[in-house]
Design an enzyme around this catalytic site. Structure first.
Site, PDB file in Angstrom:
ATOM      1  N   ARG A  83       0.856  -1.188   0.000  1.00 50.36           N
ATOM      2  CA  ARG A  83       0.000   0.000   0.000  1.00 50.36           C
ATOM      3  C   ARG A  83       0.883   1.226   0.000  1.00 50.36           C
ATOM      4  O   ARG A  83       1.706   1.414   0.893  1.00 50.36           O
ATOM      5  CB  ARG A  83      -0.921   0.013   1.230  1.00 50.36           C
ATOM      6  CG  ARG A  83      -2.149   0.923   1.063  1.00 50.36           C
ATOM      7  CD  ARG A  83      -2.919   1.074   2.357  1.00 50.36           C
ATOM      8  NE  ARG A  83      -2.102   1.795   3.302  1.00 50.36           N
ATOM      9  CZ  ARG A  83      -1.999   1.505   4.598  1.00 50.36           C
ATOM     10  NH1 ARG A  83      -2.647   0.514   5.124  1.00 50.36           N
ATOM     11  NH2 ARG A  83      -1.208   2.230   5.389  1.00 50.36           N
ATOM     12  N   GLU A 102       5.052   6.936   2.394  1.00 48.03           N
ATOM     13  CA  GLU A 102       5.846   5.700   2.464  1.00 48.03           C
ATOM     14  C   GLU A 102       5.144   4.639   1.655  1.00 48.03           C
ATOM     15  O   GLU A 102       3.993   4.811   1.243  1.00 48.03           O
ATOM     16  CB  GLU A 102       5.986   5.221   3.921  1.00 48.03           C
ATOM     17  CG  GLU A 102       4.651   4.835   4.524  1.00 48.03           C
ATOM     18  CD  GLU A 102       4.747   3.873   5.703  1.00 48.03           C
ATOM     19  OE1 GLU A 102       5.815   3.286   5.936  1.00 48.03           O
ATOM     20  OE2 GLU A 102       3.724   3.695   6.380  1.00 48.03           O
ATOM     21  N   ASN A 104       4.134   0.554   2.143  1.00 55.18           N
ATOM     22  CA  ASN A 104       4.090  -0.551   3.106  1.00 55.18           C
ATOM     23  C   ASN A 104       4.131  -1.852   2.333  1.00 55.18           C
ATOM     24  O   ASN A 104       3.228  -2.132   1.547  1.00 55.18           O
ATOM     25  CB  ASN A 104       2.800  -0.485   3.917  1.00 55.18           C
ATOM     26  CG  ASN A 104       2.656   0.849   4.638  1.00 55.18           C
ATOM     27  OD1 ASN A 104       3.254   1.061   5.668  1.00 55.18           O
ATOM     28  ND2 ASN A 104       1.879   1.759   4.065  1.00 55.18           N
ATOM     29  N   SER A 109      -2.637  -2.880   5.976  1.00 57.54           N
ATOM     30  CA  SER A 109      -3.964  -3.256   6.470  1.00 57.54           C
ATOM     31  C   SER A 109      -5.069  -2.323   6.008  1.00 57.54           C
ATOM     32  O   SER A 109      -4.838  -1.360   5.285  1.00 57.54           O
ATOM     33  CB  SER A 109      -3.927  -3.357   7.997  1.00 57.54           C
ATOM     34  OG  SER A 109      -3.492  -2.153   8.528  1.00 57.54           O
ATOM     35  N   LYS A 322      12.522   9.979  10.452  1.00 59.16           N
ATOM     36  CA  LYS A 322      11.920   8.642  10.528  1.00 59.16           C
ATOM     37  C   LYS A 322      12.940   7.555  10.843  1.00 59.16           C
ATOM     38  O   LYS A 322      13.917   7.403  10.113  1.00 59.16           O
ATOM     39  CB  LYS A 322      11.294   8.279   9.181  1.00 59.16           C
ATOM     40  CG  LYS A 322      10.227   9.218   8.688  1.00 59.16           C
ATOM     41  CD  LYS A 322       9.586   8.596   7.463  1.00 59.16           C
ATOM     42  CE  LYS A 322       8.499   9.478   6.918  1.00 59.16           C
ATOM     43  NZ  LYS A 322       7.683   8.762   5.933  1.00 59.16           N
ATOM     44  N   GLU A 326       7.710   0.635  11.559  1.00 57.73           N
ATOM     45  CA  GLU A 326       6.393   0.682  10.934  1.00 57.73           C
ATOM     46  C   GLU A 326       5.334   0.813  12.023  1.00 57.73           C
ATOM     47  O   GLU A 326       5.603   0.583  13.188  1.00 57.73           O
ATOM     48  CB  GLU A 326       6.127  -0.614  10.151  1.00 57.73           C
ATOM     49  CG  GLU A 326       7.153  -0.948   9.084  1.00 57.73           C
ATOM     50  CD  GLU A 326       7.164   0.064   7.962  1.00 57.73           C
ATOM     51  OE1 GLU A 326       6.100   0.621   7.646  1.00 57.73           O
ATOM     52  OE2 GLU A 326       8.247   0.307   7.414  1.00 57.73           O
ATOM     53  N   GLY A 327       4.136   1.140  11.590  1.00 56.49           N
ATOM     54  CA  GLY A 327       3.007   1.069  12.505  1.00 56.49           C
ATOM     55  C   GLY A 327       2.611   2.378  13.160  1.00 56.49           C
ATOM     56  O   GLY A 327       1.653   2.430  13.931  1.00 56.49           O
ATOM     57  N   ARG A 408      -7.495   7.634   5.127  1.00 59.85           N
ATOM     58  CA  ARG A 408      -7.473   7.749   6.586  1.00 59.85           C
ATOM     59  C   ARG A 408      -7.338   9.220   6.945  1.00 59.85           C
ATOM     60  O   ARG A 408      -6.599   9.961   6.282  1.00 59.85           O
ATOM     61  CB  ARG A 408      -6.283   6.982   7.171  1.00 59.85           C
ATOM     62  CG  ARG A 408      -6.402   5.476   7.038  1.00 59.85           C
ATOM     63  CD  ARG A 408      -5.115   4.791   7.441  1.00 59.85           C
ATOM     64  NE  ARG A 408      -4.009   5.237   6.592  1.00 59.85           N
ATOM     65  CZ  ARG A 408      -2.722   5.026   6.874  1.00 59.85           C
ATOM     66  NH1 ARG A 408      -2.380   4.399   7.979  1.00 59.85           N
ATOM     67  NH2 ARG A 408      -1.787   5.440   6.050  1.00 59.85           N
TER      68      ARG A 408
END
Ligand code: ADP
Ligand code: MG
Length: 432
Positions: A83, A102, A104, A109, A322, A326-327, A408
């Protein structure tokens, strides 16, 4: 047990249609790029050399990568589900531009839950007497596209009785998102099992041909929804990961593809000539990809890195720092960026980070609906994700698709963090 609704905005958010189309148009290029990186041992070795000296997690992934290459890969089918995330950077003249946050490459998800949000937002608009607007919301079902990729890999594996294994978290907070993909597979008569690293450690085994068995069931495809952050691993889980990587099962992703999604690789891709080297003969794809890049800077030890560190310390509001994580919730910006960078500017530790230009989208107003949170209107920014799915068999790309999108949205005061981190909520783009 507590069941909550997934957090979402009350209203869909406006998204410039030209940028939305641009994000769709570049996704197959990104699929090719990620796949090319995953096959390029020298590129990964060279790019991650400084990072793995200081970042234990990336180093451990890299060690497994090297070990399975040395041993020889047991499977020639590769399945990628990624993604690519973007925000709409507002230029000085107010024109928004698509900038990648970024990509993923593991456990990307919300392809499942987001398949439902357009219906919810359509209903809200109708309740508000806006049926014309409701009819303009785009249908979107990434879970189907993701499942088609998994189904293709399962088919190429070539055993009717083998199952697909979802590798899931110890505490399963996002199970319903995963179930959407799982149901699509059951509908195609493909059996799915859900296991944790711990189960693999206890019950997983390889036969002489490196076929993976769980509890006596042969596994054709391992779909990771776990394993992307250090806290997912203890010694046993690392052993389980190694077992899976060595196996003949198709891994989504294989460990090389996970490494292709590191922040360090993201930064290296922005170096002059790098995309051309990775995607030879694909000048148009290179142009489309590069147009989405924000400024990215290496903090490697040396004069150049010193200069970059000094520049960020002098003007922290222009940048975003950064680590290789992740997450959500790991990045540094503003005053904290300045303090941390000041502390580590003369230490090799700084090479575990990359620096990026800060993206500044135009905020808009919305209500963020989250269980147990007060209802209030907030100033919000949105992040658009595009799902890509591909399957390669040997040298041949047998599938390269765009599977749908995810929007999002979060309040501007929460600069970092996603839905799982409890910051962002699900949204639906309303194209303008
Ligand atoms: P993670 O792997 O933790 O999701 P991301 O790179 O996606 O890391 O960053 C997390 C969040 O931080 C993003 O969702 C976005 O809101 C914010 N962010 C990341 N990079 C930038 C940037 N260059 N400018 C502004 N915000 C950013
Ligand atoms: Mg992210």
């Amino acid at each position: 047990q507590v069941v909550n609704y997934a957090p979402l905005t009350l209203l869909p958010s406006a998204v410039p249609s030209a940028l939305f189309e641009q994000a769709y148009a570049v996704q197959q290029d990104f699929n090719l790029l990620v796949d090319a990186i995953s096959q390029n041992k020298e590129f990964l070795e060279h790019t991650l050399a400084s990072t793995i000296k200081v970042d234990d997690f990336t180093a451990q992934l890299f060690r497994i990568h090297m070990q399975v290459l040395e041993e020889g890969l047991a499977q020639s089918v590769f399945l990628g589900i990624n993604r690519s995330d973007y925000m709409f950077d507002c230029g000085v003249d107010g024109t928004p531009a698509l900038k990648q946050i970024e990509i993923n490459t593991i456990a990307a998800s919300f392809g499942g839950l987001t398949s439902r949000t357009a219906v919810v937002h359509g209903r809200v608009l109708k309740v508000l007497g806006k049926s014309k607007e409701a009819s303009r919301l785009l249908p979107n079902n990434p879970s189907k596209g993701l499942a088609l990729g998994i189904a293709k890999a399962w088919e190429l594996y070539g055993s009717q009785s083998a199952v697909v294994m979802f590798l899931v978290e110890e505490v399963q907070r996002n199970i319903f998102d995963q179930r959407c993909v799982e149901n699509e597979l059951w509908n195609r008569n493909i059996r799915v099992i859900r296991k944790r690293f711990r189960d693999v450690f206890e019950k997983g085994s390889l036969d002489d041909a490196k076929r993976l068995y769980m509890d006596g069931q042969e596994v054709a495809v391992v779909y990771y929804r776990e394993g992307y952050v250090p806290k997912n691993y203890d010694q046993q889980n690392w052993e389980a990961r190694l077992l899976l990587e060595r196996s003949r099962a198709v891994k989504c992703p294989d460990i090389a593809t996970q490494l292709a999604g590191t922040k360090k690789v993201q930064q290296e891709l922005s170096q002059p000539g790098m995309l051309e080297r990775l995607l030879p003969g694909r000048a148009e794809a290179v142009t489309r990809i590069r147009a989405t890049f924000a400024g990215l800077y290496s903090l490697d030890v040396g004069e150049e890195g010193d200069k970059i560190a000094a520049m960020a310390i002098a003007d922290p509001d222009r940048f975003w720092l950064k680590p290789q994580r992740e997450g959500g919730g790991n990045n540094l910006y503003g005053e904290e960026l300045r303090q941390v960078l000041e502390k580590i500017r003369d230490s090799p530790e700084r090479t575990s980070y990359i620096l990026m230009d800060k993206i500044k989208p135009q905020p808009s107003m919305n209500y963020l609906l989250r269980a147990h949170s007060p209802l209030q209107v907030s100033e919000c920014i949105s992040e658009l994700g595009i799902f890509g799915v591909y399957v390669r068999q040997g040298k041949e790309m047998v599938m390269n698709e765009v599977a749908g999108h995810l929007l999002r949205t979060k309040a501007i005061e929460h600069a970092d963090g996603g839905v799982a981190a409890g910051v962002a909520v699900l949204d639906t783009p309303y194209l303008v």
